[in-house]
Design an enzyme around this catalytic site. Structure first.
Site, PDB file in Angstrom:
ATOM      1  N   ILE A  39      50.967  60.434  65.289  1.00 34.23           N
ATOM      2  CA  ILE A  39      50.786  59.436  64.231  1.00 34.23           C
ATOM      3  C   ILE A  39      49.549  58.586  64.497  1.00 34.23           C
ATOM      4  O   ILE A  39      48.831  58.195  63.568  1.00 34.23           O
ATOM      5  CB  ILE A  39      52.048  58.558  64.072  1.00 34.23           C
ATOM      6  CG1 ILE A  39      51.970  57.746  62.773  1.00 34.23           C
ATOM      7  CG2 ILE A  39      52.245  57.641  65.268  1.00 34.23           C
ATOM      8  CD1 ILE A  39      51.987  58.584  61.521  1.00 34.23           C
ATOM      9  N   SER A  99      47.862  55.219  77.051  1.00 31.51           N
ATOM     10  CA  SER A  99      48.730  56.369  76.818  1.00 31.51           C
ATOM     11  C   SER A  99      48.905  57.113  78.132  1.00 31.51           C
ATOM     12  O   SER A  99      47.957  57.229  78.917  1.00 31.51           O
ATOM     13  CB  SER A  99      48.133  57.298  75.762  1.00 31.51           C
ATOM     14  OG  SER A  99      48.958  58.435  75.563  1.00 31.51           O
ATOM     15  N   LYS A 133      56.477  52.073  62.176  1.00 28.94           N
ATOM     16  CA  LYS A 133      57.866  52.162  61.760  1.00 28.94           C
ATOM     17  C   LYS A 133      58.603  53.241  62.562  1.00 28.94           C
ATOM     18  O   LYS A 133      57.972  54.218  62.988  1.00 28.94           O
ATOM     19  CB  LYS A 133      57.979  52.405  60.251  1.00 28.94           C
ATOM     20  CG  LYS A 133      57.433  53.777  59.789  1.00 28.94           C
ATOM     21  CD  LYS A 133      58.449  54.887  59.932  1.00 28.94           C
ATOM     22  CE  LYS A 133      57.851  56.227  59.718  1.00 28.94           C
ATOM     23  NZ  LYS A 133      58.770  57.327  60.038  1.00 28.94           N
ATOM     24  N   ASP A 185      64.144  59.059  60.650  1.00 30.73           N
ATOM     25  CA  ASP A 185      62.754  58.732  60.944  1.00 30.73           C
ATOM     26  C   ASP A 185      61.890  58.901  59.694  1.00 30.73           C
ATOM     27  O   ASP A 185      61.132  57.992  59.340  1.00 30.73           O
ATOM     28  CB  ASP A 185      62.229  59.579  62.103  1.00 30.73           C
ATOM     29  CG  ASP A 185      60.788  59.252  62.431  1.00 30.73           C
ATOM     30  OD1 ASP A 185      60.547  58.209  63.053  1.00 30.73           O
ATOM     31  OD2 ASP A 185      59.893  60.038  62.042  1.00 30.73           O
TER      32      ASP A 185
END
Length: 309
Positions: free
Chosen positions: A15, A37, A91, A169
Site C-alpha cells: 500500500i 521498514s 485504514k 480489510d
C-alpha cells in the site's frame, strides 16, 4: 504561502509503494525525508529498520504516516506522538477501538494532529452521492464488495490473524463510504462470518444493518470473488436509485451517469492531513471500525474449508 512539512513513512509494503509514495511525491505540502521498514528501503531518502531509530536520528521530522498492518500500530503511533510528531494512520486505524481512543487522547494532550484515514471516502463519487442523498428519504441500501484476496494480499499472513480483519480489510472501505453518504447513522443487527478452518478472521461476511430511521442496510463481503472486482453500493430512495460503482469511480442516479472529477484518493488524503496540521485539529472517525467490531461481537461464525494461498 503553504507550509511544507517534513514527513516519514513507517512500513514500506504494497500500500505504501502503490499509493502513499506516489501521493507524497505529488504533494506540495509534504517532503518525504525518511522511511522505516524491516524489509524494504526507498530510494533518495534516509532509511531505518525501526521507528525508534528513525525518531532518534530525525528529530526535525514534523509528521509520520503509518502504513503498517493494524496489529502493533498503536505502539508505533504512540511513540511518534510522544516524540511530538503529527500522525496519519492508514485504514483501519488500529486493531481495536480502545487503541484509537487512547491515541486520540495522547494527540490531544500534546497538541498534535491524529488523522484516521478512510481513503475510499475520497473517491470521486462519494461527495456528489452524499450531496444528492441529503434531504432525500433512504429506503434500502445494498452493498456488494467482492474481490480476490490472492490478488490484493499476496502472501500476507497478518490478514488472517486476530486484528487483521480478514475480508473486513476491504469491506471496511465500503463501510467508510456508507457511513459517509447516509444522512443518518447505521446500526448493526446481525452478521454471518465465514471463517476458513485455518484462519482466525473471515474470508466472507454478510451484515444486516439498519439506519436510524429503520431502513435496511445490507452488505455482502467476499474474498473468493474474481477475476473482476465488484465494489458496488445501491441506495434506493424516494427520488430514485443512486448507484456507486467500481469503488467510487462511477456514479449513476436514476439510470443516468453523473460526470465526476478525476480519481485522486490518496492525494486528497495528504491534502487533508496538511490542512489538519495547519489548523491544529484532528480527524478521527471510528464509525466504520465500530461496525466491524460489532460484527465480530454479534456475528454467527460459519466454518469453511482451509484457505490455500
Amino acid at each position: 504561502m503553504t507550509s511544507v512539512f517534513s514527513l516519514a513513512v513507517i512500513g514500506i509494503g504494497k500500500i505504501a509503494r502503490d499509493q502513499h509514495l506516489p501521493a507524497i511525491a505529488d504533494s506540495s505540502g509534504f517532503r518525504l525525508v525518511a522511511c522505516a521498514s524491516q524489509h524494504a528501503e526507498v530510494q533518495d531518502v534516509r532509511n531505518y529498520r525501526d521507528i525508534d531509530s528513525l525518531l532518534n536520528a530525525e528529530p526535525e521530522v514534523d509528521a509520520v504516516s503509518l502504513c503498517t498492518p493494524p496489529q502493533g500500530r498503536y505502539a508505533l503511533a504512540r511513540r511518534a506522538l510522544e516524540a511530538g510528531k503529527h500522525v496519519m494512520l492508514e485504514k483501519p486505524p488500529s486493531a481495536n477501538l480502545g487503541e484509537v481512543n487512547a491515541l486520540q487522547e495522547i494527540a490531544r494532550a500534546n497538541g498534535l494532529t491524529l488523522f484516521a484515514t478512510w481513503h475510499s471516502r475520497y473517491a470521486s463519487a462519494v461527495a456528489p452521492a452524499r450531496a444528492w442523498l441529503s434531504g432525500r428519504q433512504v429506503q434500502t441500501v445494498r452493498t456488494r464488495w467482492k474481490e480476490d484476496v490472492r490478488r490484493w494480499h499476496p502472501g500476507q499472513q497478518w490478514i488472517w490473524e486476530p486484528g487483521g480483519l480478514g475480508v473486513f480489510d476491504p469491506g471496511i472501505n465500503a463501510l467508510s463510504i456508507v457511513t459517509e453518504i447516509l444522512p443518518d447513522g447505521v446500526l448493526l443487527r446481525g452478521a454471518q462470518l465465514v471463517v476458513p478452518r485455518n484462519a482466525h478472521t473471515p474470508i466472507a461476511a454478510d451484515l444486516d444493518c439498519i439506519d436510524t430511521n429503520g431502513a435496511p442496510v445490507t452488505a455482502e463481503f467476499d474474498w473468493r470473488h474474481g477475476p473482476v472486482e465488484q465494489w458496488d453500493i445501491d441506495v434506493e430512495t424516494n427520488a430514485g436509485l443512486l448507484s456507486i460503482r467500481e469503488g467510487g469511480k462511477r456514479l449513476v442516479i436514476s439510470g443516468e451517469p453523473v460526470p465526476l472529477e478525476p480519481e485522486r484518493e490518496y492525494r486528497a488524503l495528504y491534502e487533508r492531513f496538511h490542512a489538519l496540521i495547519s489548523e491544529h485539529s484532528q480527524d478521527v472517525d471510528v464509525r466504520p471500525l465500530r461496525l466491524v467490531a460489532d460484527a465480530f461481537l454479534l456475528g454467527r461464525r460459519v466454518e469453511t474449508e482451509a484457505f490455500v494461498p
